[in-house]
Enzyme design. Structure first.
Site, PDB file in Angstrom:
ATOM      1  N   SER A 173      57.987  -4.549  18.666  1.00 57.54           N
ATOM      2  CA  SER A 173      58.331  -5.778  18.129  1.00 57.54           C
ATOM      3  C   SER A 173      59.583  -5.813  19.045  1.00 57.54           C
ATOM      4  O   SER A 173      59.912  -5.613  19.979  1.00 57.54           O
ATOM      5  CB  SER A 173      58.389  -6.108  16.745  1.00 57.54           C
ATOM      6  N   HIS A 191      50.444  -8.917  13.746  1.00 59.57           N
ATOM      7  CA  HIS A 191      51.590  -8.179  14.211  1.00 59.57           C
ATOM      8  C   HIS A 191      52.097  -6.957  13.423  1.00 59.57           C
ATOM      9  O   HIS A 191      52.523  -5.979  14.005  1.00 59.57           O
ATOM     10  CB  HIS A 191      52.728  -9.096  14.323  1.00 59.57           C
ATOM     11  N   ASP A 201      47.384  -9.840  16.956  1.00 59.56           N
ATOM     12  CA  ASP A 201      48.626 -10.267  16.792  1.00 59.56           C
ATOM     13  C   ASP A 201      49.128 -11.574  17.689  1.00 59.56           C
ATOM     14  O   ASP A 201      48.954 -11.629  18.981  1.00 59.56           O
ATOM     15  CB  ASP A 201      49.453  -9.247  17.699  1.00 59.56           C
TER      16      ASP A 201
END
Length: 381
Positions: free
Chosen positions: A150, A349, A316
């Protein structure tokens, strides 16, 4: 037996020039290390953390403890994918955070007052430059790998651009070369929730001895929705009612998903700093290495010399596989070595933090390859 972690801090008196043009005159960085740096100091791996994480990436602080496990403990440790029997692993808390590194909750040495909203805006590149100073202070001139998921993946990518001669491998997981408009919009909604909380006081709420918890709760609820896939939400909660029957209330909790989000918001508001949330989401918004190259990512990645592992997850939707493929294409256009995996995990995610066997074994295999080549070079020499 769990890995025992020891938090450390390092202070810096040399001013840090920030992307905004401001200077941070002095600051400290909190960090943890795991494993042993070898004699040649060429087995160091830097782990970059995401939005609400910290430098406590692996292990526990006390033996037999189960309450303070590092946020990526499934990935890092003895005999784990990033094996601390083989690698010296470092994780540094970003500037502006609320977990030990200098941030809004700390005293500004020039005014002797808490920084609050006056803490300078920081960028991903600023974090990378501060991290490089700490790495250098540890006597390490080159990293065998930089890895993150991320926002951490953005930092890893930035390392390969800001210090191309100091990174051998770059591992970018569930990330993107910049945020799209939808992601910026989610961040802005979360920020408005915090700023409009009556207890925010323009960011100087410390002086009022209050915390804008209502805003923080909503910010966390909004963010948490984006971390989960639709499938996971439906399988975990569906339309289950909190009390088994509808109460016909517009304000009480009716559905289990509402209860879950409120719990996440409450927990988050107890430990995270509001100004830190504003700073970190802005750093996310600003990250865009292609901007200085006429929005051409291929041109931007010309600087990078590292070998890459890029991983995405099909469910995601916050950092979709299409965004990872943009990075992969730009690297291929530059004839860089890149391994890409798109994993069909159901978790959205948050999958980068979980223990999907295919994902775990992929990372393990990649780092085993790094170690074999490192040993081969050492043996040859």
């Amino acid at each position: 037996m769990s890995l025992i972690a020891t938090p450390q801090t390092m202070s810096f008196n040399e001013p840090l020039l920030l992307s905004s043009g401001q200077r941070l005159q002095n600051y400290q960085l909190a960090y943890e290390t795991y494993g042993k740096l070898n004699e040649k100091k060429d087995n160091a791996v830097l782990i970059c953390h995401a939005l609400n994480a910290s430098h406590h990436v692996a292990g526990v602080y006390e033996a037999n403890s189960e309450s303070d496990v590092g946020w990526w403990d499934s990935m890092i440790g003895p005999n784990k994918p990033v094996d601390t029997n083989k690698f010296f692993v470092i994780c540094i808390n970003n500037l502006g955070s609320c977990f030990g590194s200098t941030g809004p909750m700390h005293i500004n040495s020039e005014t002797n007052k808490v920084w609050g909203a006056d803490f300078p805006v920081v960028t991903v590149e600023d974090w990378v430059h501060s991290q490089e100073r700490l790495i250098r202070a540890l006597g390490i001139s080159r990293l065998i790998a930089v890895m993150g998921g991320s926002l951490g993946g953005m930092q890893a990518l930035s390392w390969s651009l800001e210090y191309p001669d100091k990174v051998d491998h770059c591992v970018v997981i569930a990330s993107a070369p910049n945020l799209n408009a939808e992601n910026i919009a989610f961040n802005e909604v979360a920020r408005r929730a915090i700023v409009n909380d009556p207890d925010f006081h323009g960011g100087h709420f410390y002086e009022q001895n209050v915390i804008p918890k209502r805003g923080l709760k909503i910010a966390r609820m909004v963010g948490h929705i984006t971390y989960l896939s639709d499938d996971v939400m439906n399988s975990k909660f569906g339309r289950s009612l909190r009390n088994g029957e509808i109460k016909y209330s517009t304000q009480d909790i009716e559905f289990e998903i509402e209860s879950y989000l409120r719990y996440q918001g409450e927990k988050f508001s107890d430990y995270f700093d509001a100004n830190t949330y504003l700073l970190i989401t802005r750093a996310l918004d600003y990250f865009d290495p292609a901007k200085a190259h006429e929005n051409n990512l291929t041109k931007a990645l010309e600087k990078s010399k590292a070998k890459f592992l890029v991983v995405s997850f099909k469910t995601d939707w916050r950092f979709s596989p299409a965004r990872s493929r943009e990075i992969v294409k730009a690297l291929i256009d530059n004839k860089r070595s890149v391994t890409y995996a798109e994993i069909d995990a159901p978790h959205g995610h948050d999958a980068f933090l979980l223990e999907d066997e295919r994902y775990i074994e992929l990372v393990r295999s990649y780092f085993e390859g790094i170690h074999k080549k490192l040993n081969a070079v050492t043996t040859h020499e």
